[in-house]
Scaffold this active site. Structure first.
Site, PDB file in Angstrom:
ATOM      1  N   HIS A   8      10.986  50.527 -95.316  1.00  0.00           N
ATOM      2  CA  HIS A   8      10.541  49.295 -94.653  1.00  0.00           C
ATOM      3  C   HIS A   8       9.385  49.666 -93.728  1.00  0.00           C
ATOM      4  CE1 HIS A   8      10.348  45.584 -92.476  1.00  0.00           C
ATOM      5  NE2 HIS A   8      10.515  46.233 -91.352  1.00  0.00           N
ATOM      6  N   ASP A  56      11.232  41.733 -96.500  1.00  0.00           N
ATOM      7  CA  ASP A  56      10.100  42.056 -97.374  1.00  0.00           C
ATOM      8  C   ASP A  56      10.256  41.338 -98.717  1.00  0.00           C
ATOM      9  OD1 ASP A  56       9.097  43.996 -95.421  1.00  0.00           O
ATOM     10  OD2 ASP A  56      10.893  45.119 -95.957  1.00  0.00           O
TER      11      ASP A  56
HETATM   12  P1  NAX Z   1      13.728  42.803 -79.001  1.00  0.00           P
HETATM   13  O1  NAX Z   1      12.977  43.829 -78.234  1.00  0.00           O
HETATM   14  O2  NAX Z   1      13.493  41.363 -78.728  1.00  0.00           O
HETATM   15  O3  NAX Z   1      15.291  43.065 -78.859  1.00  0.00           O
HETATM   16  C1  NAX Z   1      15.857  44.318 -79.021  1.00  0.00           C
HETATM   17  C2  NAX Z   1      17.083  44.358 -78.143  1.00  0.00           C
HETATM   18  O4  NAX Z   1      17.752  45.585 -78.416  1.00  0.00           O
HETATM   19  C3  NAX Z   1      16.782  44.343 -76.652  1.00  0.00           C
HETATM   20  O5  NAX Z   1      17.553  43.349 -76.019  1.00  0.00           O
HETATM   21  C4  NAX Z   1      17.187  45.745 -76.198  1.00  0.00           C
HETATM   22  O6  NAX Z   1      17.658  45.778 -74.869  1.00  0.00           O
HETATM   23  C5  NAX Z   1      18.267  46.055 -77.205  1.00  0.00           C
HETATM   24  N1  NAX Z   1      18.605  47.478 -77.301  1.00  0.00           N
HETATM   25  C6  NAX Z   1      17.796  48.555 -77.179  1.00  0.00           C
HETATM   26  N2  NAX Z   1      18.510  49.687 -77.267  1.00  0.00           N
HETATM   27  C7  NAX Z   1      19.798  49.329 -77.481  1.00  0.00           C
HETATM   28  C8  NAX Z   1      20.996  50.040 -77.646  1.00  0.00           C
HETATM   29  N3  NAX Z   1      21.023  51.373 -77.606  1.00  0.00           N
HETATM   30  N4  NAX Z   1      22.131  49.349 -77.836  1.00  0.00           N
HETATM   31  C9  NAX Z   1      22.139  48.014 -77.863  1.00  0.00           C
HETATM   32  N5  NAX Z   1      21.033  47.273 -77.692  1.00  0.00           N
HETATM   33  C10 NAX Z   1      19.869  47.917 -77.506  1.00  0.00           C
HETATM   34  O7  NAX Z   1      13.448  43.163 -80.537  1.00  0.00           O
HETATM   35  P2  NAX Z   1      13.672  42.270 -81.825  1.00  0.00           P
HETATM   36  O8  NAX Z   1      12.444  41.483 -82.081  1.00  0.00           O
HETATM   37  O9  NAX Z   1      14.946  41.552 -81.703  1.00  0.00           O
HETATM   38  O10 NAX Z   1      13.725  43.406 -82.964  1.00  0.00           O
HETATM   39  C11 NAX Z   1      14.785  44.309 -83.052  1.00  0.00           C
HETATM   40  C12 NAX Z   1      14.463  45.429 -84.014  1.00  0.00           C
HETATM   41  O11 NAX Z   1      14.280  44.914 -85.339  1.00  0.00           O
HETATM   42  C13 NAX Z   1      13.180  46.180 -83.704  1.00  0.00           C
HETATM   43  O12 NAX Z   1      13.415  47.574 -83.847  1.00  0.00           O
HETATM   44  C14 NAX Z   1      12.228  45.711 -84.800  1.00  0.00           C
HETATM   45  O13 NAX Z   1      11.218  46.659 -85.060  1.00  0.00           O
HETATM   46  C15 NAX Z   1      13.187  45.552 -85.949  1.00  0.00           C
HETATM   47  N6  NAX Z   1      12.748  44.746 -87.088  1.00  0.00           N
HETATM   48  C16 NAX Z   1      13.119  45.171 -88.328  1.00  0.00           C
HETATM   49  C17 NAX Z   1      12.865  44.423 -89.453  1.00  0.00           C
HETATM   50  C18 NAX Z   1      13.301  44.891 -90.799  1.00  0.00           C
HETATM   51  O14 NAX Z   1      12.985  44.209 -91.785  1.00  0.00           O
HETATM   52  N7  NAX Z   1      14.023  46.000 -90.955  1.00  0.00           N
HETATM   53  C19 NAX Z   1      12.089  43.170 -89.388  1.00  0.00           C
HETATM   54  C20 NAX Z   1      12.089  42.564 -88.029  1.00  0.00           C
HETATM   55  C21 NAX Z   1      11.987  43.522 -86.882  1.00  0.00           C
HETATM   56  O15 NAX Z   1      10.652  43.881 -86.686  1.00  0.00           O
END
Ligand code: NAX
Length: 334
Positions: free
Chosen positions: A186, A158
């Site tokens: 966020h 952000d």
């Molecule tokens: P993806 O869906 O591409 O990847 C997430 C990965 O996490 C998947 O491979 C899934 O299998 C894995 N996963 C789920 N549960 C798990 C667990 N218990 N242990 C280990 N791995 C697990 O998502 P991606 O685009 O990489 O985003 C990841 C997260 O970042 C999401 O929650 C998203 O909302 C969040 N974000 C946060 C941001 C921030 O500024 N705080 C910005 C970017 C993003 O949107």
């Protein structure tokens, strides 16, 4: 140099795919810092993770001492120095906010307990998976033997978005803009605040308000653009921010590890002790911080006008609601 152990969760996901190279290449912990990289994801993602593992090997990176792909929490959290908790339960179509929160409380309670049990007590934890502030709070509460100051959540994306929009507007490099602050959650209630931000232009060092000369935009269109930027990226790309999220994670952790430079602050979601800017105690709230010797300190004494006050309070209110709901689930699953 002693090898440090760095865990990335959600390692088979899209943010991790943009993130892992930078970590393994020394962009975060230093160009002379060898790294043992632990990659955690869930069982159904193990074949994808194997591909990521192979690619990392194929990068042939001198600092990459070891790569450990796993779906085992004990293996993943054992003796780690840094935990980048990127993986989370994503929102599915028709999923209620409550159900999403419940699923994430379970994940971050487990990972907090694993931090407590297996990680070094000096571990630095960054939570990225959404809802990032509240997930961070749950992990922190589930790891009582690790100092609360060692937990943070990502609002640097952000900050980078806000900084970049100011730079674009003024036709300057983003390096000319400093001390933009992100307050709060966020989420779309976050408040990107340029009241105390400066730019370096032909007139020297001036406030952003003076340089932009458009208060209405700084309090209106600009704030909304930053608040809605994630949604705009999803609409355009049909996928959420990944490259920019990975860059922000690198910025956040690099500054935590190596410190902020004189006169600069950055924004991080950190624990509120109730003494700063009227933010209730016990929330993970994004504040402006400076960092020295791997310890962050909230920047003190910034003046807060009525406009800022209202927005900061609104985001705090949302975080209180999220926390209360999450704690309800936490006590149920405990
Ligand atoms: P993806 O869906 O591409 O990847 C997430 C990965 O996490 C998947 O491979 C899934 O299998 C894995 N996963 C789920 N549960 C798990 C667990 N218990 N242990 C280990 N791995 C697990 O998502 P991606 O685009 O990489 O985003 C990841 C997260 O970042 C999401 O929650 C998203 O909302 C969040 N974000 C946060 C941001 C921030 O500024 N705080 C910005 C970017 C993003 O949107």
């Amino acid at each position: 140099m002693v090898v440090i152990k760095v865990l990335v969760t959600g390692a088979a996901g899209q943010i991790a795919y943009s993130l892992l190279y930078s970590i393994a290449n020394g962009d975060v912990f230093g160009k002379d810092q060898p790294i043992s990289l632990v990659l955690l994801d869930i069982k159904p993602m193990m074949s994808v993770l194997e591909g990521v593992f192979m690619e990392l090997q194929d990068c042939s990176l001198p600092l990459l001492h070891e790569i450990i792909p796993t779906d085992n929490v004990e293996v993943a959290f054992k003796d780690i120095d840094a935990a980048l908790l990127v993986g989370a339960m994503p929102r599915r179509d028709g999923m209620e906010r409550k159900d999403l929160l419940k699923a994430n409380v379970k994940i971050f309670e487990n990972q907090g307990a694993a931090l407590n049990m297996y990680a070094k007590k000096t571990v630095k934890v960054l939570v990225v998976g959404n809802p990032a502030n509240t997930n961070c709070l749950i992990a922190m509460k589930s790891a009582p033997t690790i100092p609360p100051q060692n937990f943070s959540c990502l609002t640097r994306l952000d900050q980078n978005r806000a900084t970049s929009q100011i730079a674009v507007r003024l036709g300057l490099s983003c390096s000319a803009v400093k001390n933009v602050t992100i307050w709060g959650n966020h989420s779309s209630t976050q408040y990107p605040d340029t009241t105390h931000a400066n730019v370096c232009n032909n007139d020297g060092n001036v406030t952003v308000y003076k340089a932009v000369k458009d208060d209405e935009w700084l309090k209106g269109g600009f704030v909304q653009m930053v608040q809605q930027r994630g949604a705009a990226v999803i609409k355009a790309r049909k996928l959420s921010s990944a490259m920019s999220a990975a860059k922000a994670i690198c910025d956040h952790v690099r500054d935590w590890w190596h410190g902020t430079s004189e006169g600069h602050w950055v924004s991080m979601g950190v624990i509120s002790d109730g003494n700063n800017y009227g933010v209730p105690e016990g929330l993970i709230y994004s504040f402006p911080v400076t960092i020295k010797d791997q310890k962050w300190t909230v920047v003190k004494g910034l003046s807060i006008d009525t406009f800022s006050r209202e927005r900061m309070d609104e985001s705090a209110k949302e975080l209180v609601e999220e926390r209360d709901m999450a704690l309800e689930f936490l006590s149920k699953s405990a």
